[in-house]
Design an enzyme around this catalytic site. Structure first.
Site: not given
Ligand code: 13P
Length: 249
Positions: A9-11, A94, A96, A166, A172, A212, A233-234
């Site tokens: 997920n590149w956000k 998600h 977020e 999640e 994050g 993470s 994510g990251g």
């Molecule tokens: P991180 O891997 O950066 O913690 O993010 C996870 C995420 O929200 C994937 O959708």
């Protein structure tokens, strides 16, 4: 055998040039044959990404969509539009989106219906906040998120549903759920599904972990029996790390 999935997920990261660079790097990596590998770039780069990966096994997926097919919803993107690009999977729910864009279980139920109607598979995300875990309400919170947004569906629909646990406190933050915490929750999720739809269906649905997840912890988390992969994510923003995770089963 459940499908193993690692989805990036590149956000809201990577402009067009950065998207092209990362995809070029991703194409150089060794793609495990028994894992579905996906990336979710932002809407503006979906078409470019989709075309760059047309002949590759990496699937390009969307981060969100609206519940309506079209209409006066300025700034939104519909399932029909995604389908017209050839997109076959969307991330919904998600944390977020829930936290910053007020997405509720009721809204998400409508989005899930719209995606399935457009033959788009859903990666449905949910997870508790730190306060829920501290007060030992994490199972209640997660159970309700799943029930409220998904339990109106017929059993048949779950062929096109992937679940992604999640925990908000792990996203994050660098703090990961321990492999045991992930397994306990995934097993609870599977039991929740089994209670409503039966054991066979519950055993067939892939449940991903997100929060993470990185090359150093993916192996241990993915070794748990109810963890079928990760939503990353990251670490998905670096080709090497992403593929190290995809090769962690
Ligand atoms: P991180 O891997 O950066 O913690 O993010 C996870 C995420 O929200 C994937 O959708």
């Amino acid at each position: 055998m459940r499908t193993k999935i690692v989805a990036g997920n590149w956000k809201m990261n990577n402009d067009l040039a950065q998207t092209e660079t990362l995809i070029t790097e991703l194409k150089r990596q060794n793609n495990p044959s028994d894992v579905e590998v996906m990336i979710a770039p932002s809407f503006t780069n979906l078409w470019q990404a989709f075309n760059s990966l047309k002949d590759d096994s990496i699937e390009v997926i969307a981060q969100n969509m609206h519940f309506a097919d079209s209409g006066a919803y300025t700034g939104e993107v519909s399932g029909e539009m995604l389908k017209s690009l050839g997109i076959k999977t969307v991330i919904l729910g998600h944390s977020e989106r829930r936290a910053y864009f007020n997405e509720t279980d009721e809204l998400l139920a409508k989005k899930v219906d719209a995606a399935l109607k457009n033959d788009i598979r859903v990666i449905f995300c949910f997870g508790e906040e730190l306060k829920d875990r501290k007060s030992e309400k994490h199972e209640d919170v997660v159970g309700n998120q799943i029930k409220n947004a998904l339990f109106h569906l017929e059993a048949e629909a779950f062929k096109n549903i992937v679940l992604a646990y999640e925990p908000v406190w792990a996203i994050g933050t660098g703090e990961t759920a321990s492999p045991e915490q992930a397994q306990d929750m995934h097993s609870f999720i599977r039991k929740t599904l089994a209670d409503k739809y039966g054991k066979d269906l519950a055993e067939s649905v892939s449940i991903l972990y997100g929060g993470s997840c990185k090359p150093s912890n993916a192996k241990e988390i993915f070794s748990k029996p109810d963890v079928d992969g990760g939503l990353i994510g990251g670490a998905a923003l670096k080709a090497e790390d992403f593929f190290a995770i995809a090769n962690s089963f």
